[in-house]
Design a protein around this motif. Structure first.
Motif, PDB file in Angstrom:
ATOM      1  N   UNK A  89       0.861  -1.191   0.000  1.00 28.85           N
ATOM      2  CA  UNK A  89       0.000   0.000   0.000  1.00 28.85           C
ATOM      3  C   UNK A  89       0.894   1.236   0.000  1.00 28.85           C
ATOM      4  N   UNK A  90       0.564   2.187  -0.840  1.00 28.63           N
ATOM      5  CA  UNK A  90       1.408   3.391  -0.889  1.00 28.63           C
ATOM      6  C   UNK A  90       2.416   3.347  -2.021  1.00 28.63           C
ATOM      7  N   UNK A  91       2.454   2.217  -2.771  1.00 21.94           N
ATOM      8  CA  UNK A  91       3.375   2.179  -3.914  1.00 21.94           C
ATOM      9  C   UNK A  91       2.964   3.274  -4.901  1.00 21.94           C
ATOM     10  N   UNK A  92       3.966   3.922  -5.475  1.00 26.19           N
ATOM     11  CA  UNK A  92       3.698   5.072  -6.335  1.00 26.19           C
ATOM     12  C   UNK A  92       4.257   4.850  -7.730  1.00 26.19           C
ATOM     13  N   UNK A  93       3.689   5.532  -8.705  1.00 27.57           N
ATOM     14  CA  UNK A  93       4.340   5.583 -10.013  1.00 27.57           C
ATOM     15  C   UNK A  93       4.183   6.988 -10.577  1.00 27.57           C
ATOM     16  N   UNK A  94       5.174   7.382 -11.341  1.00 29.82           N
ATOM     17  CA  UNK A  94       5.181   8.715 -11.925  1.00 29.82           C
ATOM     18  C   UNK A  94       4.837   8.602 -13.405  1.00 29.82           C
ATOM     19  N   UNK A  95       4.018   9.524 -13.888  1.00 29.73           N
ATOM     20  CA  UNK A  95       3.605   9.522 -15.291  1.00 29.73           C
ATOM     21  C   UNK A  95       4.709  10.148 -16.150  1.00 29.73           C
ATOM     22  N   UNK A 131      13.177   4.870   2.661  1.00 26.84           N
ATOM     23  CA  UNK A 131      13.281   6.108   3.437  1.00 26.84           C
ATOM     24  C   UNK A 131      11.931   6.824   3.483  1.00 26.84           C
ATOM     25  N   UNK A 132      11.242   6.860   2.340  1.00 28.80           N
ATOM     26  CA  UNK A 132       9.931   7.505   2.345  1.00 28.80           C
ATOM     27  C   UNK A 132       8.843   6.542   2.828  1.00 28.80           C
ATOM     28  N   UNK A 133       8.845   5.317   2.294  1.00 26.06           N
ATOM     29  CA  UNK A 133       7.749   4.367   2.558  1.00 26.06           C
ATOM     30  C   UNK A 133       7.591   4.043   4.052  1.00 26.06           C
ATOM     31  N   UNK A 134       8.710   4.065   4.789  1.00 25.01           N
ATOM     32  CA  UNK A 134       8.644   3.791   6.237  1.00 25.01           C
ATOM     33  C   UNK A 134       7.736   4.777   6.959  1.00 25.01           C
ATOM     34  N   UNK A 135       7.612   5.982   6.413  1.00 25.98           N
ATOM     35  CA  UNK A 135       6.721   6.969   7.038  1.00 25.98           C
ATOM     36  C   UNK A 135       5.260   6.544   6.909  1.00 25.98           C
ATOM     37  N   UNK A 136       4.965   5.748   5.857  1.00 26.29           N
ATOM     38  CA  UNK A 136       3.572   5.363   5.592  1.00 26.29           C
ATOM     39  C   UNK A 136       3.111   4.194   6.471  1.00 26.29           C
TER      40      UNK A 136
END
Length: 204
Positions: A89-95, A131-136
């Motif tokens: 959950x929280x996986x991201x993708x950039x267009x 580093x970012x995902x741990x915040x989620x």
């Protein structure tokens, strides 16, 4: 070394671009004029950057760009899958590389548009980093299915180099690694096929 910025998510992104609620059944791979990014594909199929022109993205059946006036995406937009069965959950993708094609974001996704343009790929890779995902992780709610609320995501912090050139170098570095991994994966797949062919020939 150039300075890095650390800012609150909602200072970096405008999160007011709507997503839609089209289910898998309302999408097709044959024809259409608007491509629709499905959260399941973000979780499993797409990397940190989606190449709109070349990646396989389903069409919204029977829809035109008129149906999605304020929801059309542009290069650099980030789409976050806000629901999954586990901590992906929280996986991201950039267009990226949309080249004027119409793309929208579907069910269980959150669209985040950078208020200031960054080097293509930087945010896609950064938002998928530990580093970012741990915040989620502490913000995920649910038992069988984990989901993230927009409000919670907006509380997180985002880090980036002020220099666009440095953002570009970081993005390029990871893009090259992805490319290498893909190449080796192909070699590996060929070797596996070769091995199984040899095995079946050898012991007739």
């Amino acid at each position: 070394a150039n300075a890095w910025e650390q800012r609150k998510f909602d200072e970096v992104f405008d999160c007011t671009i709507p997503s839609n609620t089209l289910s898998r059944a309302e999408l097709n791979y044959e024809s259409g004029s608007v491509r629709n990014i499905h959260y399941g594909d973000i979780l499993i199929k797409y990397g940190s950057v989606v190449d709109v022109k070349n990646d396989e993205i389903p069409f919204a059946t029977g829809k035109s760009s008129e149906d999605f006036k304020s929801a059309l995406l542009q290069d650099g937009d980030i789409i976050i899958a806000d629901t999954a069965e586990d901590e992906t959950t929280g996986k991201a993708c950039e267009i990226g590389n949309s080249q004027g094609l119409d793309v929208v974001s579907g069910l269980h996704t959150m669209v985040c548009r950078p208020r200031n343009k960054m080097a293509l790929g930087y945010l896609g890779y950064y938002l998928n980093s530990d580093a970012y995902h741990h915040q989620l992780l502490p913000l995920m709610q649910g038992i069988k299915v984990l989901s993230l609320s927009r409000t919670n995501v907006q509380k997180t912090m985002v880090c980036y180099p002020q220099s666009k050139a440095e953002q570009q170098l970081i993005a390029d570095c990871f893009r090259n690694l992805d490319h290498l991994i893909t190449l080796h994966q192909r070699k590996l797949d060929m070797l596996k096929k070769l091995k199984s062919a040899c095995l079946s020939e050898m012991f007739i």
